[in-house]
Design a protein around this motif. Sequence first.
Motif, short mmCIF file in Angstrom:
data_model
loop_
_atom_site.label_atom_id
_atom_site.label_comp_id
_atom_site.label_asym_id
_atom_site.label_seq_id
_atom_site.Cartn_x
_atom_site.Cartn_y
_atom_site.Cartn_z
N VAL A 120 -0.03 4.88 -0.87
CA VAL A 120 1.00 3.82 -0.49
C VAL A 120 2.41 4.36 0.20
O VAL A 120 2.85 5.39 -0.32
CB VAL A 120 1.30 3.02 -1.76
CG1 VAL A 120 2.08 2.10 -1.66
CG2 VAL A 120 -0.07 2.51 -2.23
N CYS A 123 -2.45 -4.08 -1.96
CA CYS A 123 -1.29 -3.18 -1.58
C CYS A 123 -0.17 -3.42 -0.63
O CYS A 123 0.79 -3.49 -0.74
CB CYS A 123 -1.56 -1.76 -1.55
SG CYS A 123 -2.62 -1.14 -3.03
N ALA A 181 1.65 3.76 -6.37
CA ALA A 181 3.07 3.02 -6.26
C ALA A 181 4.12 3.98 -6.92
O ALA A 181 5.26 3.91 -6.47
CB ALA A 181 3.08 1.66 -6.72
N LEU A 188 3.05 -3.87 -7.65
CA LEU A 188 2.26 -2.72 -7.65
C LEU A 188 2.16 -2.14 -9.19
O LEU A 188 1.22 -1.39 -9.54
CB LEU A 188 2.24 -1.85 -6.29
CG LEU A 188 2.08 -2.27 -5.06
CD1 LEU A 188 2.29 -1.42 -4.04
CD2 LEU A 188 0.81 -2.95 -4.84
N VAL A 222 7.11 -3.06 -4.97
CA VAL A 222 6.74 -2.09 -6.03
C VAL A 222 6.50 -2.51 -7.27
O VAL A 222 5.64 -2.30 -8.05
CB VAL A 222 7.61 -0.87 -5.78
CG1 VAL A 222 7.76 0.16 -6.74
CG2 VAL A 222 7.73 -0.08 -4.36
N ALA A 232 5.67 -2.07 -0.14
CA ALA A 232 4.65 -1.44 0.52
C ALA A 232 4.40 -1.64 1.98
O ALA A 232 3.75 -2.59 2.17
CB ALA A 232 3.50 -1.09 -0.45
#
Length: 272
Positions: free
Chosen positions: A55, A79, A99, A87, A84, A29
């Motif tokens: 995000v 974040c 996400a 998340l 990913v 992210a």
Amino acid sequence: MIESPASVAELTAWARAGRLGPEPGTLRASTAFLTTYGTRHPGRHRHYRNEVLSVRVGAAVGSCGLEPHTGTADLIDHCVDATVAELLEHPVAAVRVAALDAYLMQVRPHPHAGGRAGRQVVIDGPTSLTKSRRRASTVVDLLPAEVSRVLVVGVVGSLLAELRARAIAYLPCDLAGGVTEWGEPVYEAVEQAPTDYDALLVTGMSLGNETFDEFRSVATRRRLPLVAFAQTGSAVLPWFLGAGVHAVSAEPYPFFSLDGGPSTVVTYRELS
């Protein structure tokens, strides 16, 4: 035939396993941000205040609505630069949904979310209320013509106004409770509402508070059409078409109320 997941958890597991696209551990992210805004359209009596977590992964932005006052700097810091995969296992549901939305937006972007073919609809108008009404009309158009009474989960004034204009009865339900602009009591839980409805109109925020699977289960068990209006999880909900979801109005970030110019929503329908 496109396979549909049995639950949000299963779809998330598919993403974690790299079954739907790139290995999520290889994607990060780059940006996370909060959007906090209030709305009161001219001529309307109710004020809305919304918080959204978004995000960005590559060129894709995924979003999830937050409960009031839960958006914090720490949440954003958790974040940014996370993978990913990390998340998707975050303890906060809104982070997992944002996400997942970003990941799916990248691997199956609109207008082909979930591998389905969607229809792009331009929402325009000179005022915020005009755009809101036109968005509402697009959403309500997704209900089957024979529907007479709708359980509305997530009270939005323009949606209720559009249902009233079409003489479609409704049962408003929202965690915030209160009353509608027309003085009707809002049920704080679905269990409090009468059961004589023949369709469900459900906000994408049900993903963030982890109630979506419950509504889909009700729709499946009772064989009722469920239409989702999704700012939260716009790329997530089309995966459930044909598996308890009849249609989706998908609205990726930035949402219609944040832009004075034309906005685009994508509508998806279950194949008959």
